[in-house]
Design a protein around this motif. Sequence first.
Motif, mmCIF file in Angstrom:
data_model
loop_
_atom_site.group_PDB
_atom_site.id
_atom_site.type_symbol
_atom_site.label_atom_id
_atom_site.label_comp_id
_atom_site.label_asym_id
_atom_site.label_seq_id
_atom_site.Cartn_x
_atom_site.Cartn_y
_atom_site.Cartn_z
ATOM 1 N N PHE A 52 21.260 -42.698 -19.554
ATOM 2 C CA PHE A 52 21.706 -41.772 -20.604
ATOM 3 C C PHE A 52 22.771 -40.818 -20.068
ATOM 4 C CE2 PHE A 52 17.497 -42.986 -22.192
ATOM 5 C CZ PHE A 52 17.889 -43.495 -23.415
ATOM 6 N N ASN A 241 16.413 -46.896 -36.195
ATOM 7 C CA ASN A 241 16.814 -47.793 -35.120
ATOM 8 C C ASN A 241 16.816 -49.270 -35.525
ATOM 9 O OD1 ASN A 241 17.016 -45.559 -33.479
ATOM 10 N ND2 ASN A 241 14.957 -45.778 -32.643
ATOM 11 N N TYR B 110 10.057 -40.379 -19.186
ATOM 12 C CA TYR B 110 9.640 -41.766 -19.351
ATOM 13 C C TYR B 110 9.665 -42.206 -20.813
ATOM 14 C CZ TYR B 110 8.338 -42.001 -14.499
ATOM 15 O OH TYR B 110 8.388 -42.012 -13.147
ATOM 16 N N PHE B 111 9.455 -41.243 -21.697
ATOM 17 C CA PHE B 111 9.354 -41.610 -23.107
ATOM 18 C C PHE B 111 10.717 -41.664 -23.792
ATOM 19 C CE2 PHE B 111 8.000 -41.209 -27.519
ATOM 20 C CZ PHE B 111 7.056 -42.204 -27.523
ATOM 21 N N LEU B 112 11.701 -41.047 -23.159
ATOM 22 C CA LEU B 112 13.020 -40.902 -23.775
ATOM 23 C C LEU B 112 13.591 -42.213 -24.358
ATOM 24 C CD1 LEU B 112 14.927 -38.658 -24.348
ATOM 25 C CD2 LEU B 112 16.035 -39.033 -22.153
ATOM 26 N N PRO B 113 13.606 -43.325 -23.606
ATOM 27 C CA PRO B 113 14.234 -44.536 -24.171
ATOM 28 C C PRO B 113 13.585 -44.978 -25.470
ATOM 29 C CG PRO B 113 13.823 -44.819 -21.837
ATOM 30 C CD PRO B 113 13.144 -43.537 -22.229
ATOM 31 N N TYR B 114 12.276 -44.777 -25.569
ATOM 32 C CA TYR B 114 11.556 -45.322 -26.715
ATOM 33 C C TYR B 114 12.013 -44.733 -28.043
ATOM 34 C CZ TYR B 114 7.776 -47.224 -29.473
ATOM 35 O OH TYR B 114 7.062 -47.903 -30.419
ATOM 36 N N VAL B 115 12.444 -43.471 -28.052
ATOM 37 C CA VAL B 115 12.872 -42.873 -29.325
ATOM 38 C C VAL B 115 14.344 -43.153 -29.621
ATOM 39 C CG1 VAL B 115 11.163 -41.032 -29.424
ATOM 40 C CG2 VAL B 115 13.307 -40.641 -28.242
ATOM 41 N N THR B 116 15.082 -43.704 -28.669
ATOM 42 C CA THR B 116 16.491 -43.976 -28.933
ATOM 43 C C THR B 116 16.652 -45.414 -29.449
ATOM 44 O OG1 THR B 116 16.790 -44.656 -26.653
ATOM 45 C CG2 THR B 116 17.259 -42.377 -27.177
ATOM 46 N N ALA B 117 17.803 -45.669 -30.059
ATOM 47 C CA ALA B 117 18.012 -46.985 -30.673
ATOM 48 C C ALA B 117 18.194 -48.056 -29.603
ATOM 49 C CB ALA B 117 19.232 -46.943 -31.584
ATOM 50 N N VAL B 121 20.895 -48.413 -26.471
ATOM 51 C CA VAL B 121 20.395 -48.610 -25.115
ATOM 52 C C VAL B 121 20.947 -49.916 -24.525
ATOM 53 C CG1 VAL B 121 18.286 -49.317 -23.965
ATOM 54 C CG2 VAL B 121 18.335 -47.199 -25.270
ATOM 55 N N TRP B 166 11.996 -51.511 -19.301
ATOM 56 C CA TRP B 166 12.434 -50.120 -19.195
ATOM 57 C C TRP B 166 12.290 -49.408 -20.545
ATOM 58 C CZ3 TRP B 166 16.676 -47.704 -21.595
ATOM 59 C CH2 TRP B 166 17.096 -46.494 -21.040
ATOM 60 N N TYR B 167 12.687 -50.115 -21.617
ATOM 61 C CA TYR B 167 12.653 -49.530 -22.958
ATOM 62 C C TYR B 167 11.219 -49.289 -23.417
ATOM 63 C CZ TYR B 167 13.804 -48.946 -27.900
ATOM 64 O OH TYR B 167 13.943 -48.466 -29.168
ATOM 65 N N LEU B 169 8.419 -48.841 -21.552
ATOM 66 C CA LEU B 169 7.515 -48.109 -20.658
ATOM 67 C C LEU B 169 6.888 -46.885 -21.322
ATOM 68 C CD1 LEU B 169 9.068 -47.981 -17.076
ATOM 69 C CD2 LEU B 169 7.042 -49.190 -17.872
#
Lengths: 309, 295
Positions: A52, A241, B110-117, B121, B166-167, B169
Amino acid sequence: MATAATTTAAARTRPRTDVEAAIGMRRRHWLGGPWWLYLLLLLGGLCMIVPFLWMLSTSFKPNPEIYTTSLIPQHPTLTNYTNVLEKTHFPRWFLNSLITAGITTLSVAFFDSLAGFVLAKYNFPGKRAIFIMILSTLMVPTEMLVLPWYLMSVNNHWVRGDVTGIGDYAVGYWSIMFPGLMSGFGVFLMRQFFESIPDDLFDAARIDGVSEFGLYWRIGLPSVRPAIAALCIFTFLGNWNAFLWPLIITNADKLRTIPVGISFFSSDVGSAYDLIMASASLATLPVVIVFAIFQRQIIRGIALTGLKS
Amino acid sequence: MHLTLAKRRWLWAYAFLLIPLVFFLTIRIWPAVQAFKLSLYDYNPLDTEHTFRGLGNYSDLLHDTIFRRALLNTFLYVLYGVPVGLIVSLAIALGLKRVNQFRGFLRFLYFLPYVTALVAVSWIWRWLYQPNGLLNNILHNLGFRDLGFLGSTGQALISVTVVTVWYGLGFQVIIFLAGLEGIPDVFYEAAALDGATAWQRFRFVTLPLLNPTIVFLAVIGVIQSLQIFTQIRNLTTNGGPLNSTTSLVLYVYQLSFQTLPARMGYGAAITVVLFVMILVITVVQLTVLTRRYEY
């Protein structure tokens, strides 16, 4: 395991302080774990966040600089952002995503909770069959439905090749949204939560003259507020998403949602990483901010719904 | 008109359920039936007549090398991605449970990727994987050879799997943390009184009591991996190089929307195969999860 059971009993009968002293595992060190554990977790955390940071860094780099590998841009610029906002339909995609995800979320929250409420609190012929029918939809993967949905949209003239007026937007939004306006999972989840509310509450309200819809709206809904919030968060994120269906159903550039729009940057202008990183940043930022603010509620909601199902 | 109280409530129930019922019947159940029907035809939406092929589409699948490749790839995504994801996320959850400071911050990372599109990513990772991208630069500076990543037929599928793990996790860590919270401390105290080492406490207390959580996450992971599409479509050029990353769903998409004339009947047959696989896993899950656990 008989031994485990007896030792548990033993642990209960002994004074707790003895147990804690004996095993030494409950010492309340302020760190809790050894320093290397922190180091490991932090290193892992870096792996999560570096992509990011790299996205943000690239998005602020002028075009000649984007292939350099310094994390801090040498000549930071907003050109990529102004290009995304002025030369592409990104603002329109943002609005499209916001509207479709927003309406879908409201619809799911209302209809799923209403259906869950009825299935939990009413007795009527055919109730079991209806519940099983709704549950059975959970077994069918979306991938199997997209082709029939697509043909259905084509036959009903819901697919727009170009957008000229508000009517086209309305039809276009409908075509993006209609498959997700309710979810079997949501009905199941809400039913689970409504079942844990005592019937007495509703009977008392009936005696007080509350209408049947009022029972749902004024008594039922407020008592399952955390579950509704969790359902809303999931639905919104999922639709914000979503990719496969919006990709299939949107032909007109102006009707695309953010993910579909981003995915088309590559074919339109050769992989334009400057535009992609700027738009990915713009798409990611609002979600990350919302998540940072509501982290506790969101995580509790996920754990809650995950365990209930 | 006089209705008994009970009957009046029946009517209310049906009235409330009317719109959801219409929705589920027309948007979820009927299209599922249509998908089966579609799989029996040669179907191009531009044609007016569609040839009935019976099970012809299914028997064609047996000899289709791209389908076999997509099926194999999809299994590999499951086989590589799910166990690694579970082990790593359990390790992270166990670690997070022990630390007292910065727990919220670490969990946030660790949770950040999960809420992004996933689309966003995927493009970020495609950028990292470039031949002259960040990852190769790091390898270079550490004195290693450059890797082909997505450009290499041997590494592309693994590279996609890394992004998938990674997405996912963050979600798995949260569910594991919730599962760990549910294990009463007395079990650990009792085990420790018996002289159990940390490993034994993990092996004989944590792992068995966490079994339902592990099964739940494994099933979700398998089903999601079977449906893998978005990452591949955005990370790679249409399942390349040389179909080394093509998945079942990507192949369905190509057949239905990128082939002329469109072969939607054939695509539908593949989605039916996918449906059967997911159904089998769901049924296995139900039998495993409803088994009672006794300790």
